[in-house]
Motif scaffolding. Sequence first.
Motif, PDB file in Angstrom:
ATOM      1  N   TRP A   1       0.826  -1.204   0.000  1.00  0.00           N
ATOM      2  CA  TRP A   1       0.000   0.000   0.000  1.00  0.00           C
ATOM      3  C   TRP A   1       0.859   1.253   0.000  1.00  0.00           C
ATOM      4  O   TRP A   1       0.535   2.228  -0.669  1.00  0.00           O
ATOM      5  N   HIS A   2       1.954   1.231   0.744  1.00  0.00           N
ATOM      6  CA  HIS A   2       2.855   2.380   0.736  1.00  0.00           C
ATOM      7  C   HIS A   2       3.484   2.549  -0.644  1.00  0.00           C
ATOM      8  O   HIS A   2       3.624   3.674  -1.131  1.00  0.00           O
ATOM      9  N   HIS A   3       3.807   1.440  -1.302  1.00  0.00           N
ATOM     10  CA  HIS A   3       4.363   1.500  -2.654  1.00  0.00           C
ATOM     11  C   HIS A   3       3.359   2.148  -3.616  1.00  0.00           C
ATOM     12  O   HIS A   3       3.734   2.967  -4.451  1.00  0.00           O
ATOM     13  N   SER A   4       2.091   1.782  -3.488  1.00  0.00           N
ATOM     14  CA  SER A   4       1.060   2.329  -4.377  1.00  0.00           C
ATOM     15  C   SER A   4       0.711   3.768  -4.049  1.00  0.00           C
ATOM     16  O   SER A   4       0.528   4.594  -4.944  1.00  0.00           O
ATOM     17  N   CYS A   5       0.616   4.096  -2.764  1.00  0.00           N
ATOM     18  CA  CYS A   5       0.093   5.401  -2.351  1.00  0.00           C
ATOM     19  C   CYS A   5       1.148   6.378  -1.853  1.00  0.00           C
ATOM     20  O   CYS A   5       0.844   7.558  -1.686  1.00  0.00           O
ATOM     21  N   GLY A   6       2.348   5.900  -1.573  1.00  0.00           N
ATOM     22  CA  GLY A   6       3.373   6.787  -1.028  1.00  0.00           C
ATOM     23  C   GLY A   6       2.933   7.350   0.307  1.00  0.00           C
ATOM     24  O   GLY A   6       2.354   6.657   1.133  1.00  0.00           O
ATOM     25  N   GLY A   7       3.179   8.630   0.513  1.00  0.00           N
ATOM     26  CA  GLY A   7       2.826   9.279   1.777  1.00  0.00           C
ATOM     27  C   GLY A   7       1.334   9.392   2.007  1.00  0.00           C
ATOM     28  O   GLY A   7       0.898   9.692   3.112  1.00  0.00           O
ATOM     29  N   ALA A   8       0.528   9.149   0.979  1.00  0.00           N
ATOM     30  CA  ALA A   8      -0.925   9.242   1.120  1.00  0.00           C
ATOM     31  C   ALA A   8      -1.550   7.903   1.500  1.00  0.00           C
ATOM     32  O   ALA A   8      -2.768   7.772   1.501  1.00  0.00           O
ATOM     33  N   ALA A   9      -0.731   6.900   1.812  1.00  0.00           N
ATOM     34  CA  ALA A   9      -1.271   5.591   2.180  1.00  0.00           C
ATOM     35  C   ALA A   9      -2.219   5.735   3.361  1.00  0.00           C
ATOM     36  O   ALA A   9      -1.953   6.504   4.284  1.00  0.00           O
ATOM     37  N   PRO A  10      -3.338   5.013   3.323  1.00  0.00           N
ATOM     38  CA  PRO A  10      -4.284   5.119   4.432  1.00  0.00           C
ATOM     39  C   PRO A  10      -3.670   4.628   5.739  1.00  0.00           C
ATOM     40  O   PRO A  10      -2.755   3.814   5.738  1.00  0.00           O
ATOM     41  N   GLN A  11      -4.179   5.152   6.839  1.00  0.00           N
ATOM     42  CA  GLN A  11      -3.733   4.697   8.153  1.00  0.00           C
ATOM     43  C   GLN A  11      -4.222   3.265   8.332  1.00  0.00           C
ATOM     44  O   GLN A  11      -5.402   2.972   8.107  1.00  0.00           O
ATOM     45  N   ILE A  12      -3.334   2.365   8.719  1.00  0.00           N
ATOM     46  CA  ILE A  12      -3.671   0.948   8.800  1.00  0.00           C
ATOM     47  C   ILE A  12      -3.617   0.481  10.242  1.00  0.00           C
ATOM     48  O   ILE A  12      -2.630   0.687  10.940  1.00  0.00           O
ATOM     49  N   HIS A  13      -4.700  -0.131  10.685  1.00  0.00           N
ATOM     50  CA  HIS A  13      -4.788  -0.745  11.998  1.00  0.00           C
ATOM     51  C   HIS A  13      -4.990  -2.245  11.792  1.00  0.00           C
ATOM     52  O   HIS A  13      -5.755  -2.642  10.920  1.00  0.00           O
TER      53      HIS A  13
ATOM     54  N   PRO B   1      -3.742   4.641 -12.868  1.00  0.00           N
ATOM     55  CA  PRO B   1      -3.971   5.954 -12.240  1.00  0.00           C
ATOM     56  C   PRO B   1      -5.296   6.036 -11.482  1.00  0.00           C
ATOM     57  O   PRO B   1      -5.359   6.618 -10.404  1.00  0.00           O
ATOM     58  N   GLU B   2      -6.362   5.416 -12.036  1.00  0.00           N
ATOM     59  CA  GLU B   2      -7.670   5.495 -11.381  1.00  0.00           C
ATOM     60  C   GLU B   2      -7.657   4.832 -10.011  1.00  0.00           C
ATOM     61  O   GLU B   2      -8.369   5.234  -9.108  1.00  0.00           O
TER      62      GLU B   2
ATOM     63  N   LEU C   1      -5.368   4.908  -7.881  1.00  0.00           N
ATOM     64  CA  LEU C   1      -4.716   5.762  -6.896  1.00  0.00           C
ATOM     65  C   LEU C   1      -5.675   6.777  -6.279  1.00  0.00           C
ATOM     66  O   LEU C   1      -5.347   7.404  -5.284  1.00  0.00           O
ATOM     67  N   TYR C   2      -6.881   6.916  -6.864  1.00  0.00           N
ATOM     68  CA  TYR C   2      -7.891   7.761  -6.223  1.00  0.00           C
ATOM     69  C   TYR C   2      -8.158   7.260  -4.809  1.00  0.00           C
ATOM     70  O   TYR C   2      -8.516   8.020  -3.927  1.00  0.00           O
ATOM     71  N   PHE C   3      -8.003   5.968  -4.612  1.00  0.00           N
ATOM     72  CA  PHE C   3      -8.271   5.391  -3.303  1.00  0.00           C
ATOM     73  C   PHE C   3      -7.254   5.847  -2.266  1.00  0.00           C
ATOM     74  O   PHE C   3      -7.522   5.821  -1.074  1.00  0.00           O
ATOM     75  N   CYS C   4      -6.085   6.274  -2.708  1.00  0.00           N
ATOM     76  CA  CYS C   4      -5.041   6.726  -1.781  1.00  0.00           C
ATOM     77  C   CYS C   4      -5.379   8.065  -1.145  1.00  0.00           C
ATOM     78  O   CYS C   4      -4.983   8.341  -0.016  1.00  0.00           O
ATOM     79  N   ASP C   5      -6.078   8.896  -1.852  1.00  0.00           N
ATOM     80  CA  ASP C   5      -6.363  10.261  -1.417  1.00  0.00           C
ATOM     81  C   ASP C   5      -7.724  10.308  -0.721  1.00  0.00           C
ATOM     82  O   ASP C   5      -8.749  10.000  -1.328  1.00  0.00           O
ATOM     83  N   ALA C   6      -7.740  10.697   0.556  1.00  0.00           N
ATOM     84  CA  ALA C   6      -8.972  10.693   1.343  1.00  0.00           C
ATOM     85  C   ALA C   6     -10.062  11.554   0.708  1.00  0.00           C
ATOM     86  O   ALA C   6     -11.228  11.170   0.678  1.00  0.00           O
TER      87      ALA C   6
END
Length: 113
Positions: free
Chosen positions: A13-25, A71-72, A74-79
Motif C-alpha cells: 500500500w505504501h508503494h502504491s500510495c506513497g505518503g498518502a497511504a491510508p492509516q492501517i490498523h 492511475p484510477e 490511486l484515487y483510493f489513496c487520497d482521502a
Amino acid sequence: RNEGRLDAFKEKWHHSCGGAAPQIHHCPGVIDARRGYGLTISLLQCLERAKQMDLEVNVIFEDDARLFERPESLYFCDAEKRRNMLWSGLPEDSFITFLGGHSWKYQNADEDG
C-alpha cells in the motif's frame, strides 16, 4: 505461515500510495476449521473495533488486498478523492459496502492487474 503478511500488506500500500497511504490498523485473524467461520468472527471483531474508533468511514481489507497499477486506482489513496468519488455516491444510510472482486479477466492475458 502468517509471518510478514502485515508488513507485506503495508509495504504494497505504501508503494502504491506513497505518503498518502491510508492509516492501517491491524485486526488479527481468527483461525477455525469451520469454513468461513474464522473470517466471519474476524470481520465482526474489526467492525466492533471500527465502531469504537468512531470515524466517519472505516475500510476493512483482507491482507492480500492490492490496488491495481492504474492511475484510477490511486484515487483510493487520497482521502478527499475517496470521499468525492466513492463514498459520496452511496446512500447516506449505508452501513456496509463491499468493494473488489475475486477474479479478473483482461483482453490481453499478459496484462497485469
